[in-house]
Design an enzyme around this catalytic site. Structure first.
Site, PDB file in Angstrom:
ATOM      1  N   HIS A  58       0.852  -1.189   0.000  1.00 15.47           N
ATOM      2  CA  HIS A  58       0.000   0.000   0.000  1.00 15.47           C
ATOM      3  C   HIS A  58       0.889   1.240   0.000  1.00 15.47           C
ATOM      4  CE1 HIS A  58      -3.893  -1.896   1.789  1.00 15.47           C
ATOM      5  NE2 HIS A  58      -3.308  -2.712   0.913  1.00 15.47           N
ATOM      6  N   GLU A  60       0.903   3.886   1.874  1.00 17.00           N
ATOM      7  CA  GLU A  60       1.371   4.273   3.210  1.00 17.00           C
ATOM      8  C   GLU A  60       2.533   3.401   3.660  1.00 17.00           C
ATOM      9  OE1 GLU A  60      -3.226   4.454   3.556  1.00 17.00           O
ATOM     10  OE2 GLU A  60      -1.735   3.448   2.318  1.00 17.00           O
ATOM     11  N   CYS A  88      -6.378   1.972   5.608  1.00 13.38           N
ATOM     12  CA  CYS A  88      -7.040   0.714   5.959  1.00 13.38           C
ATOM     13  C   CYS A  88      -6.535   0.284   7.343  1.00 13.38           C
ATOM     14  CB  CYS A  88      -6.733  -0.339   4.905  1.00 13.38           C
ATOM     15  SG  CYS A  88      -5.018  -0.942   4.967  1.00 13.38           S
ATOM     16  N   CYS A  91      -2.633  -0.278   7.422  1.00 11.79           N
ATOM     17  CA  CYS A  91      -1.865   0.967   7.348  1.00 11.79           C
ATOM     18  C   CYS A  91      -2.045   1.803   8.613  1.00 11.79           C
ATOM     19  CB  CYS A  91      -2.249   1.751   6.100  1.00 11.79           C
ATOM     20  SG  CYS A  91      -1.764   0.881   4.586  1.00 11.79           S
TER      21      CYS A  91
END
Length: 172
Positions: A58, A60, A88, A91
């Site tokens: 992801h 992040e 999410c 993260c």
């Protein structure tokens, strides 16, 4: 560090640039920028789950990894993260564990958001760190980018389905 409107815009635009990199590769357009206390970008990332076939890729997570490497520590004290989409749960956990001070995000994520939309991990009192969260920064731009991406995918799927139906009809 307190950010001026101009600085917030600058960092969010950099996050949007990262999101466009993801989009250009067929990934969901999500981008992140990590900024140190002096205002220097120390990490950046964009969604690469499909490219790398790795659920942890992801935006992040990439930005946090780079920041840890740059600072040579897992503690990203007083750093700020700018993201185009609400984090999410994975993260959000990484943000808490790395001690990031400020989280700015654009679009809300009603399906997986862990900063207020579905759950809010940043407000769980038993956790030992609670970042400051600024929701909806450039929300319209972030939402529009995601909506356009998914609309394009639906159109391509519809065209492919129509093409398959047409080829079936021409065979009969």
């Amino acid at each position: 560090m307190s950010f001026s409107s101009e600085e917030k815009k600058k960092y969010m635009q950099l996050a949007f640039e990262q999101a466009r990199k993801a989009e250009a590769k067929g990934e969901v357009p999500i981008g992140a920028i990590l900024v140190d206390p002096e205002g220097q970008v120390i990490g950046e990332g964009y969604n690469r789950r499909e490219l790398d076939q790795d659920a942890t890729q992801h935006a992040e997570m990439m930005a946090i990894r780079q920041g840890c490497e740059k600072l040579k520590t897992w503690r990203l004290l007083d750093c700020s993260l700018f993201i185009t989409l609400e984090p999410c749960p994975m993260c959000a956990g990484a943000i808490i564990n790395s001690r990031i001070k400020n989280v700015f995000y654009g679009a809300l994520d009603p399906k997986a958001g862990a900063a207020g939309s579905v759950v809010n991990l940043f407000e769980v009192s038993k956790f030992n760190h609670h970042p400051n969260v600024i929701r909806g920064l450039y929300r319209d731009e972030a939402s529009q980018m995601l909506k356009s991406f998914f609309r394009e995918i639906r159109n391509k799927q519809k065209e492919a389905k129509m093409g398959m139906e047409n080829s079936k009809n021409s065979v009969n």
